[in-house]
Structures are given as structure tokens and as C-alpha cells.
Design a protein around this motif. Structure first.
Motif, mmCIF file in Angstrom:
data_model
loop_
_atom_site.group_PDB
_atom_site.id
_atom_site.type_symbol
_atom_site.label_atom_id
_atom_site.label_comp_id
_atom_site.label_asym_id
_atom_site.label_seq_id
_atom_site.Cartn_x
_atom_site.Cartn_y
_atom_site.Cartn_z
ATOM 1 N N GLN A 142 3.567 -12.310 -20.966
ATOM 2 C CA GLN A 142 4.624 -13.288 -21.227
ATOM 3 C C GLN A 142 5.456 -13.534 -19.975
ATOM 4 O OE1 GLN A 142 8.232 -12.256 -23.454
ATOM 5 N NE2 GLN A 142 7.721 -13.873 -24.903
ATOM 6 N N THR A 143 5.721 -12.483 -19.219
ATOM 7 C CA THR A 143 6.525 -12.613 -18.011
ATOM 8 C C THR A 143 5.846 -13.513 -16.984
ATOM 9 O OG1 THR A 143 7.492 -10.419 -18.352
ATOM 10 C CG2 THR A 143 7.611 -11.339 -16.135
ATOM 11 N N THR B 251 3.574 -15.787 -17.472
ATOM 12 C CA THR B 251 3.424 -17.177 -17.924
ATOM 13 C C THR B 251 4.768 -17.909 -17.979
ATOM 14 O OG1 THR B 251 3.474 -16.405 -20.229
ATOM 15 C CG2 THR B 251 1.320 -16.780 -19.238
ATOM 16 N N PHE B 252 5.848 -17.190 -18.249
ATOM 17 C CA PHE B 252 7.154 -17.842 -18.281
ATOM 18 C C PHE B 252 7.604 -18.269 -16.891
ATOM 19 C CE2 PHE B 252 9.590 -17.094 -22.444
ATOM 20 C CZ PHE B 252 8.451 -17.347 -23.194
ATOM 21 N N GLY C 2 1.461 -7.370 -23.599
ATOM 22 C CA GLY C 2 1.998 -8.659 -24.045
ATOM 23 C C GLY C 2 3.244 -9.064 -23.274
ATOM 24 N N ALA D 288 0.008 -10.696 -28.641
ATOM 25 C CA ALA D 288 0.906 -10.049 -27.682
ATOM 26 C C ALA D 288 1.845 -9.045 -28.333
ATOM 27 C CB ALA D 288 1.714 -11.108 -26.928
ATOM 28 N N PHE E 88 -4.057 -16.861 -23.532
ATOM 29 C CA PHE E 88 -3.025 -15.837 -23.377
ATOM 30 C C PHE E 88 -3.467 -14.538 -24.052
ATOM 31 C CE2 PHE E 88 0.892 -13.747 -24.781
ATOM 32 C CZ PHE E 88 1.628 -13.727 -23.614
ATOM 33 N N THR F 146 2.652 -18.030 -26.760
ATOM 34 C CA THR F 146 2.790 -16.578 -26.617
ATOM 35 C C THR F 146 2.986 -15.865 -27.949
ATOM 36 O OG1 THR F 146 5.160 -16.867 -26.157
ATOM 37 C CG2 THR F 146 3.683 -16.722 -24.269
#
Length: 285
Positions: A88-89, A91-92, A84, A208, A228, A203
Motif C-alpha cells: 500500500q505504501t 502504491t500510494f 499489505g 492485503a 496489487f 488496495t
């Protein structure tokens, strides 16, 4: 006959066409953006701080309080968590891609590119490829930190590499969403805000950080069909990070996460690349 008649003609660069020109121009723009990133290392450093903080906070602050499949062992949650955090990394990075393109638009750099004999989509493709390289470097550092806090893979190196490839594909797909946002706003600040405001619900309403089976029915359905979540589930499967007793939801993306992740990422790339190139042409016309 004059001397000029017998003079050899200077050979110009061999012309490219179609896909060949687009690839060449995209690589040139990508190189330009990578050089620019290398000259501003603080952007990369600050981009690493947030995911590292998430790893440490979730691992040591929440790790002993969240049960995964009935397992309250903190090490089990760390392995569950890392896919997760990785997702997240990547997508950010969308916010950074949007802000970079908005900054180029604001400074008139896009107009300068447009005056050159180059493929129209190359500016955006080169930018997203450069962002992909930066995201890959971030993932390498984050994986090292994850190993330090106790994360391990249990399905072999080839599957682990495939898991990271799916994560990067998702990040590349989302960078096209960032490109569209960057072309649609007037300032880099607005692009950063616009690139993050929708990512937080995406997210967090996912699998995640916690299993989706404890969510209310509506949120559970959203989480299980979330692109995601599909990539997070696929990465966990390929990393071998499912804790003992972890319940796999019955939704198709959760039962076939690798295929679901590939389909979602390819669809997002096709749709948002087309929209971004169209917006680029109209915005600079």
C-alpha cells in the motif's frame, strides 16, 4: 593566414544518441528532483506518517480481532499484515508522482525542459526514478517500524530482498499511472485526488488486510486477479509470512504470485509509460 585559422577549436560535449542520451537525460532530471526533495524534507516526513499509523492501528487495534487461517494470535496477523502495508505504501506514492508532474506542468517547468535538446521521455523517466528512490527510503523506515512491532521474515535474506524488489517494481509501475494522471489534469490538487480515488478500492479489494476467501464471490475473484494482490502474495511468500493453516486460493496469480507480480508490473510499465510519453508530447506541443 589569420591567427584565427590556427587557433584550436574548443571541444564541445560529446553528443549522445538514442538510448545513451535518454539514460543520461533521465539521470540528470532524477538528480534535479532528488535535490528538490532533499530541500523539502517535510514531504518525506509526512509521507512516512500515514503508513506508520496504518502499521500501529492494524497491528494493535485489529490484530486481536482478525483470524488468519483460523489463527487468532495477534503476532500472526502482524506478519500477515506487513506485506499489505508495504505494498500500500509503494502504491500510494502514485499520488505524489502525479502531483509533482502536475505542479511542474502548472509552473511551466515542463515547457522549459522541452526547449532543451533532451530526450522527450527523460523528463518523466527522471521524475519516476526520483520517486522510486524516495519510496525505497520510505520502505526502509517502515521496515524498521515493522520489526519494532514484532514483524519478522522467515525465508532468508536473499528472498526478503527479492520481496522488497518486487514491491519497489510495483511502486515504479504505479508511478507511471501517476505520471499519466498528472499530465491529464490542470492542478496538483486534482492530481492528488485523482491519484488516490482509485487506489482505495484497489488496495482494499485485495488480500492485503484480510484473506480473500471470506469475501463475496465477485469481490473474491477481483481480489485474486488484482495486480496489487499478486505482489502482496509474492511478498508474503518471499518473506515467509504465511500463517499456519492459511488457505492459498486456487487462482493462478495466487498459486504463482512471483511470476504474476512480475508480469503485472512489467505490463503496467510498458502500457502507461507509452501513454504518458504520448500525452507529454501532445500536452506540451
Amino acid at each position: 593566414m589569420s591567427i584565427l585559422d590556427g587557433a584550436p577549436t574548443a571541444a564541445g560535449p560529446r553528443p549522445y544518441g538514442g538510448i545513451g542520451q535518454s539514460v543520461r537525460d533521465s539521470l540528470v532530471v532524477a538528480r534535479r528532483n532528488l535535490i528538490r526533495m532533499a530541500r523539502i524534507p517535510e514531504v518525506v516526513i509526512f509521507g512516512l506518517i500515514q503508513p506508520i499509523m496504518f502499521v500501529v492501528l492494524f497491528s494493535y487495534v485489529f490484530g486481536g480481532s482478525i483470524a488468519v487461517g483460523g489463527n487468532t494470535d495477534p503476532s500472526a496477523y502482524r506478519e500477515f499484515l506487513m506485506a499489505g502495508i508495504f505494498a500500500q505504501t509503494v502504491t500510494f506514492a502514485t499520488a505524489g508522482a502525479g502531483a509533482g508532474i502536475a505542479d511542474d506542468m502548472h509552473k511551466g517547468l515542463i515547457d522549459r525542459f522541452r526547449s532543451l535538446p533532451m530526450a522527450r521521455g527523460a523528463v518523466l523517466t527522471g521524475r519516476t526514478l526520483a520517486d522510486l528512490v524516495q519510496t525505497a527510503l520510505t520502505l526502509v523506515v517502515l521496515a524498521i517500524v515493522a520489526v519494532i512491532v514484532g514483524w519478522r521474515t522467515h525465508a532468508g535474506i536473499p528472498k526478503a530482498v527479492a520481496g522488497f524488489a518486487l514491491l519497489l517494481l510495483l511502486g515504479y509501475a504505479f508511478s507511471w499511472i501517476g505520471a499519466l494522471i498528472g499530465l491529464s489534469v490542470r492542478t496538483p490538487e486534482a492530481a492528488t485526488s485523482g491519484g488516490l480515488i482509485w487506489l482505495f478500492p484497489l488496495t482494499f479489494i485485495s488480500n492485503a488486510f484480510v484473506p480473500s476467501d471470506n469475501m463475496p464471490m465477485v469481490l473474491r475473484n477481483i481480489a485474486e486477479w488484482n495486480p496489487f494482490s499478486a505482489t502482496v502474495q509474492a511478498a508474503r511468500q518471499l518473506f515467509g509470512n504465511f500463517p499456519d493453516g492459511y488457505p492459498v486460493p486456487a487462482a493462478w496469480p495466487m498459486q504463482h504470485p512471483v511470476w504474476a507480480s512480475l508480469i503485472w508490473s512489467v505490463v503496467i510499465i510498458l502500457v502507461f509509460r507509452s501513454l504518458s510519453v504520448r500525452k507529454y508530447r501532445s500536452a506540451t506541443a
